[in-house]
Structures are given as C-alpha cells and as structure tokens.
Design an enzyme around this catalytic site. Sequence first.
Site, PDB file in Angstrom:
ATOM      1  N   SER A  86       0.811  -1.316   0.144  1.00  0.00           N
ATOM      2  CA  SER A  86      -0.128  -0.141   0.051  1.00  0.00           C
ATOM      3  C   SER A  86       0.656   1.254   0.179  1.00  0.00           C
ATOM      4  CB  SER A  86      -0.841   0.028   1.092  1.00  0.00           C
ATOM      5  OG  SER A  86      -1.250   1.087   1.662  1.00  0.00           O
ATOM      6  N   PHE A 114      -0.474   4.028   0.911  1.00  0.00           N
ATOM      7  CA  PHE A 114      -0.732   4.949   2.062  1.00  0.00           C
ATOM      8  C   PHE A 114      -0.020   4.327   3.124  1.00  0.00           C
ATOM      9  CE2 PHE A 114      -3.595   5.129   5.881  1.00  0.00           C
ATOM     10  CZ  PHE A 114      -3.940   6.501   5.798  1.00  0.00           C
ATOM     11  N   ASP A 163       0.161  10.528   2.073  1.00  0.00           N
ATOM     12  CA  ASP A 163      -0.130   9.850   0.818  1.00  0.00           C
ATOM     13  C   ASP A 163      -0.381  10.808  -0.464  1.00  0.00           C
ATOM     14  OD1 ASP A 163      -0.240   7.684  -1.044  1.00  0.00           O
ATOM     15  OD2 ASP A 163      -2.196   7.014  -0.264  1.00  0.00           O
ATOM     16  N   HIS A 202     -13.077   2.373  -6.521  1.00  0.00           N
ATOM     17  CA  HIS A 202     -12.956   2.782  -5.021  1.00  0.00           C
ATOM     18  C   HIS A 202     -14.153   3.952  -4.596  1.00  0.00           C
ATOM     19  CE1 HIS A 202     -10.631   2.946  -1.785  1.00  0.00           C
ATOM     20  NE2 HIS A 202      -9.790   3.909  -1.875  1.00  0.00           N
ATOM     21  N   ARG A 254     -15.470   6.588  -1.277  1.00  0.00           N
ATOM     22  CA  ARG A 254     -15.263   6.818   0.076  1.00  0.00           C
ATOM     23  C   ARG A 254     -16.566   7.101   0.777  1.00  0.00           C
ATOM     24  NH1 ARG A 254     -12.663  11.600  -1.478  1.00  0.00           N
ATOM     25  NH2 ARG A 254     -14.278  13.072  -1.790  1.00  0.00           N
TER      26      ARG A 254
END
Length: 290
Positions: free
Chosen positions: A42, A44, A54, A186, A188
């Site tokens: 990752s 991040f 990131d 993806h 959020r």
Amino acid sequence: MTSGKRLREGMVRKGLLHIMATHSPLSARLAEEAGFDGLWASGFELSALYGLPDMSLVTMSQHLEMLRCIADRSSLPVIADIDTGFGNALNVIHAIREYERAGAAAVVIEDKTFPKVTSLAESGRQELARVEEFQGKIAAAIDTRRDPDFLVIARTEALIAGLGQEEALQRAAAYEAAGADMILIHSRSRTPEEVESFIRAWSGRAPIVIVPTAYPEMNAARIRALGKIGMVIYGNHAIRAAVTAMQEVFRTILADEGIHNVQGRIVPVEEIFRLQGMDVAKDQETRFLR
Ligand code: SPV
Ligand code: MG
C-alpha cells in the site's frame, strides 16, 4: 508457478481472495501467518511509515525497494500499489519492468493525475486523467509485462472524484478494452450502496477489486452475494493496528513511569526472535562460523 498465476488460480479456486495491506516485511509475515491470501503493498501505509501524507511524496524507488524486501520475506503474492504509475505511459513501462523483476504478482494503476492525493481525505484534490491517456498506460503495462499472468489492475477514481456511476462504468469499460485484467472500483461513501450499485451495473468480464475501508459493513458474505468481486483489499489495517498498539503502550509507559504494566500486554522478545528467523541464523552460525 509464478506469483501472478497463483493469484489467478486462487481466485478460480476460492472465488474471493482476502488481501491484507502491508508496509514492511514484518507486517507481511504477520499477514501471512494470519492466513491472508495475498499482500497489498500500500502506498498509503508506506507513506504513513515515513510520516508523510499519501500524495506522491514517497518515491518509486522507496516503494519498489520495500516491495522487494516484502516479496523476499513472504511467500504470498504481492500486489503493488503503483498509484498513477509515477508519470505518463513511459513511466509505467519503466515501473512494470522494475516491479515485475522485484517480485510483484500484480500492479494497481489509478486514473488520477500525478501527483495524486489520497482518496479517503474529505477535501482531497481529485483530478482524473483523460480516458485515452489512461488507456495508454494500461496498454503500456500489458505490453511490458513478461509473465502473461502478471495482473494489471485498472483502478478508477470516478466515484471518489464525485463524477458518478455512469462515468465510473464508462471508464471501467474503456480500461477493460485497453487490456486491464481486473477493475478496482474505489469509493469513500460511508455505506456500501454506491459500490454495490456499480457492481450490479457492471457488465464487463473483468472481475472487480474493492477496498471497503470507508464502508466496513461490506463483509465477505455481502461481497460473495454480489458476485463479480475477485479480491477484497483491507487497505490500511496493518498500519492502523500498529499505531493503535504503539499509542496505547507508549501512553501507559509514561503514565506508569515504567514498563512494568505493559510487559504482559506485548509479545515477548522471543516472539520477535521467531519472526526474525533467529533459529535459522543460529543454525548457520553453528555450521559455518569457524
Ligand atoms: C492504499 O492503501 O494506498 C490505497 C487504498 O491506495 S486507499 O488509501 O484507500 O486509497
Ligand atoms: Mg494507494
């Protein structure tokens, strides 16, 4: 068998692979011992490890070197998070050569512009590349890989950028047409509905990858019910677990003015010896030091 082939065969055999985030060889070993199917190198997590946001600040060399060490210390397939591919399609070509050589089983390339901003920040600048430009990056990755089983996963950030499901579907289809093996969608959104709706509407052949950090109620049962999803990535749970544990122990030591109360709550030094492979080193000393 190559690590890419193992990932592909794992998906055929198990249907859904559980992939744990990692930022170090040690966290990779712990994920492997816990029983995960693969590792997510990752961006991040590595950024956090360096104490940086990131935002394309960790260099390709830093990420690549860590991936090389992770792949060396774990037998699990490693999926490399190469962000935007570090530039244009030429940078992608260079990256694919290097990451494949370093032992990656797969890469995920996202359709944001370089430098990117992490997807999960509320007010992050989320700019997407032109579809044709990103198709070029995917085609370049496919053209460069040596192992045909090395997976090229195209990640669309259309939902993250607030462009809606139609844009996300069109981009995913365009990336599949460019050769992507899988599509990472993806979101959020705090609930799974946005991603579930995308997946129901997805009519492509490429299996889907999800990272349900923002919508944790999307568990394996719910994922399997949807079908179409080949991998779930637990995107930052290694670094968050490590931070939780360190914060708690550090606070206790200072509050108690000593280590006496944490002793039983943390692993003994012998456990670290085990994870370091001390037994192997000791055996080598016995055999070879003369
Ligand atoms: C990462 O772990 O670096 C990812 C997943 O790309 S996320 O941070 O959720 O964008
Ligand atoms: Mg990332």
